[in-house]
Design an enzyme around this catalytic site. Structure first.
Site, short mmCIF file in Angstrom:
data_model
loop_
_atom_site.label_atom_id
_atom_site.label_comp_id
_atom_site.label_asym_id
_atom_site.label_seq_id
_atom_site.Cartn_x
_atom_site.Cartn_y
_atom_site.Cartn_z
N HIS A 191 0.40 -1.27 0.17
CA HIS A 191 0.14 -0.22 -0.04
C HIS A 191 0.78 1.33 -0.10
CE1 HIS A 191 -3.48 -2.39 0.27
NE2 HIS A 191 -3.38 -2.66 1.58
N ARG A 289 -13.55 11.82 -10.58
CA ARG A 289 -13.99 11.76 -9.72
C ARG A 289 -14.95 12.28 -9.55
NH1 ARG A 289 -8.97 9.08 -9.15
NH2 ARG A 289 -8.69 6.91 -9.82
N ARG A 325 -17.18 12.01 -14.65
CA ARG A 325 -18.07 10.57 -14.05
C ARG A 325 -18.60 10.96 -13.06
NH1 ARG A 325 -15.12 5.51 -11.25
NH2 ARG A 325 -14.91 7.22 -8.74
N GLU A 427 -17.65 -1.26 -17.36
CA GLU A 427 -16.98 -1.82 -16.20
C GLU A 427 -17.29 -2.84 -15.45
OE1 GLU A 427 -17.13 0.69 -12.79
OE2 GLU A 427 -18.68 2.00 -13.46
N ASN A 450 -10.46 -1.63 -12.97
CA ASN A 450 -10.32 -2.33 -12.13
C ASN A 450 -11.65 -3.28 -11.99
OD1 ASN A 450 -7.78 -0.11 -11.99
ND2 ASN A 450 -8.20 1.18 -10.44
N ASP A 451 -12.63 -2.46 -11.80
CA ASP A 451 -13.61 -2.95 -11.39
C ASP A 451 -14.35 -4.10 -12.78
OD1 ASP A 451 -15.64 -2.49 -9.06
OD2 ASP A 451 -16.46 -0.87 -10.19
N ARG A 461 -11.07 -6.66 -5.38
CA ARG A 461 -10.55 -5.99 -5.55
C ARG A 461 -10.26 -6.61 -4.11
NH1 ARG A 461 -13.13 -1.19 -7.86
NH2 ARG A 461 -11.20 0.38 -7.23
N CYS A 498 -9.62 3.19 -18.72
CA CYS A 498 -9.23 4.92 -17.24
C CYS A 498 -8.79 3.74 -16.17
CB CYS A 498 -10.45 5.44 -17.04
SG CYS A 498 -12.08 4.82 -16.53
#
Length: 566
Positions: A191, A289, A325, A427, A450-451, A461, A498
């Site tokens: 992380h 976002r 978005r 996604e 990612n999704d 995830r 993205c």
């Protein structure tokens, strides 16, 4: 002094020079008191109070991180809340209290057992030990009334050295004050490394025990490109590396080696991120976002506040595109003033466009009013509106009808506006399969890997136990991307990406070969991806994509990518 060199794992394609500052978190607790002096009931009550305090602290930090760095980075704190509520941990602490330990020592002992278990595992699972340390530290501080060290107010030009940095440690770092960091432990997927990339901080992890010999106050250079830490650098080294980026920043749209233009944009989470994106050569914003506008407050933002924010983005990129978005909350993205359901599986629940067309319809219409007004303002730039978590054609139709209704209201009120580009995030597997039907209703697709990865691979995830499955190099994911791109070919619909995959220069050639028109990523990766684009030939990229699409295993894909990056 003679320049010395230590090696670790480079976490960011950046370098920086500054003064070493050692960070040592809370000291040990010392020996526990005599068990005969412990009242178990009192200690259990203290533990429950500390858990409540830690839970609220984590939730507040999650909101701050989501607003500052983005939702993907903030999700780590969801796991921290889960640790607080894990029955194995809570029962372990209560058993230790029954054995005669005060609450803080019981927490320390129980968490240490689980930390050792995680560290005995392999790969990314081992790195979850730092999450446990983070939660343990919060509980111990809550029990003892201690304060966390403030890493946000370090002297300007500091290079933080530490045994390790937990997520909450790293989230405090201020790129305007900190020149970089280096840690004894950690890997590229830790992380600390992920947060460093989002913060655009030069960083090296996993330097090893040799780092402990570096003294406070010495000058160091952190080279996150090749994982090198230079101690006592000479003037020439300082001059050539201080503040330099690994790759030259390129302004304007970049082309492949044979002249095909590829838009390289940035993902942003706050208005403050806009300047950083522009400085790193982003052509525009591929993912704005908007959640940050709604977080960490007692009521939603009004139309005018949103309008000013979207207009500021357009003014930052007067010749580019800004893809906004619409509000993506629900499930794993809580907002305090909204009535969100308590769902067993929030990733499959009421979130994204499902809420905008349902319980959050008023918020959706207000946001659309602000967006249409911004699109009609004389701010330059192309505004594009993108819907999150779409699964059906009906959702797209209804959302578009709502936008047209909002436009009609603005028209009747005499308010200046313009209709923006209209698109959807790809996604979910549903939208990938329906892409050929969706092209009739949209101007663009933006693939949110990612999704998409977690839904295609049924691999959550952030769950390290299924990390190998949840990888964007899985053949099934590549085929979902190809299906989307193929549906847009021969139409006026452009296709972008993205997700995290877009910011990986090792797969840029593959993405060009798959037919992507635009790539959007963390700003820190923009220079590298632009360079990768300029070194790519479309014909060779298409050949690579064809071979990758024919692969049946991730290992085969990895081997193909390794061959092309040698």
């Amino acid at each position: 002094m003679t320049e010395r060199r230590l090696s670790g794992v480079g976490a960011t394609p950046l370098s920086g020079v500054g003064t070493a500052v050692w960070y040592a978190p809370d000291a040990g607790l010392g020996p526990p008191p005599d068990p005969e002096t412990i009242d178990a009931d009192v200690e259990r009550e203290r533990f429950e109070t500390a858990r409540d305090a830690a839970r609220e602290e984590i939730r507040a930090e999650r909101e701050r991180t989501a607003a500052r760095l983005g939702e993907a980075e903030a999700e780590v704190f969801d796991a921290h809340v889960q640790f607080l509520d894990d029955p194995q941990i809570t029962e372990g602490v209560e058993a230790a209290i029954d054995d005669g330990l005060p609450a803080e020592h019981a927490v320390d002992r129980t968490f240490e057992q689980f930390i050792e278990q995680f560290e005995g595992m392999e790969g990314r699972v081992a790195e979850r030990a730092d999450d446990l340390r983070d939660v343990r530290g919060r509980l111990v501080r809550a029990l003892g009334g201690g304060e966390r060290a403030d890493l946000g107010s370090l002297p300007e030009g500091s290079v933080v050295l530490a045994e390790r940095l937990t997520p909450s440690d790293t989230a405090q770092l201020d790129p305007d004050r900190v020149a970089g960091f280096a840690t004894v432990t950690g890997g590229r997927t830790s992380h600390a490394a992920i947060f460093a990339r989002s913060l655009a901080l030069p960083a090296i992890v996993g330097v090893g025990t040799a780092l402990r010999a570096v003294a406070d106050g010495v000058d160091v250079v952190v080279d996150g490109r090749d994982g090198t830490l230079l101690i006592d650098p000479d003037e020439e080294t300082r001059r050539t590396t201080a503040g330099e980026e690994a790759v030259e920043v390129r302004g304007g749209t970049v082309e492949t080696a044979d002249g095909a233009p590829i838009e390289v944009a940035a993902n942003v989470g706050t208005e403050a991120d806009l300047a950083s994106a522009a400085e790193r050569g982003a052509d525009g914003i591929g993912l704005f976002r908007t959640e940050f506008l709604f977080l960490d407050r007692e009521s939603p933002p009004g139309e005018d506040e949103q309008y000013e924010t979207y207009r500021a983005a357009l003014e930052t990129f007067p010749d580019g595109r800004v893809v906004v978005r619409t509000l993506d909350v629900g499930g794993d993205k809580p907002v305090a003033y909204l009535e969100l359901p308590d769902e067993e599986n929030p990733f499959l629940g009421e979130r994204g466009i499902r809420r905008s067309l349902g319980p959050d319809a008023d918020l959706f219409e207000t946001q659309l009013r602000a967006l249409l007004r911004a699109a009609g303002a004389e701010a330059g730039g192309q505004l594009s509106v993108m819907l999150p978590l779409v699964a059906t054609v009906d959702e797209v139709r209804e959302a578009r009808e709502t936008m047209e209704s909002v436009a009609a209201d603005l028209e009747s009120e005499g308010v200046a506006y313009a209709l923006p580009e209209f698109g959807v995030m790809i996604e979910t597997p549903a939208t990938a399969f329906l892409a050929d039907a969706l092209v009739e209703h949209v101007d663009f697709f933006s693939i949110g890997t990612n999704d998409l990865v977690q839904y295609v691979m049924a691999a959550e995830r952030g769950n390290d136990r299924v990390a190998a499955l949840g990888d964007y190099r899985q053949p099934a994911v590549l085929r979902a991307i190809q299906t989307t791109v193929a549906a847009a070919q021969g139409t006026d619909v452009w296709v972008g990406m993205c997700g995290e995959m877009a910011g990986d220069p090792d797969v840029t050639e593959l993405l060009v070969g798959l037919g992507l028109d635009e790539l959007s990523m963390s700003a820190v990766a923009v220079p590298q991806v632009k360079r990768a684009v300029s070194e790519t030939t479309v014909s060779e990229a298409r050949e690579l994509a064809a071979r990758a699409l024919a692969a049946s295993t991730k290992r085969e894909v990895d081997c193909l990518l390794t061959e092309t990056t040698r």
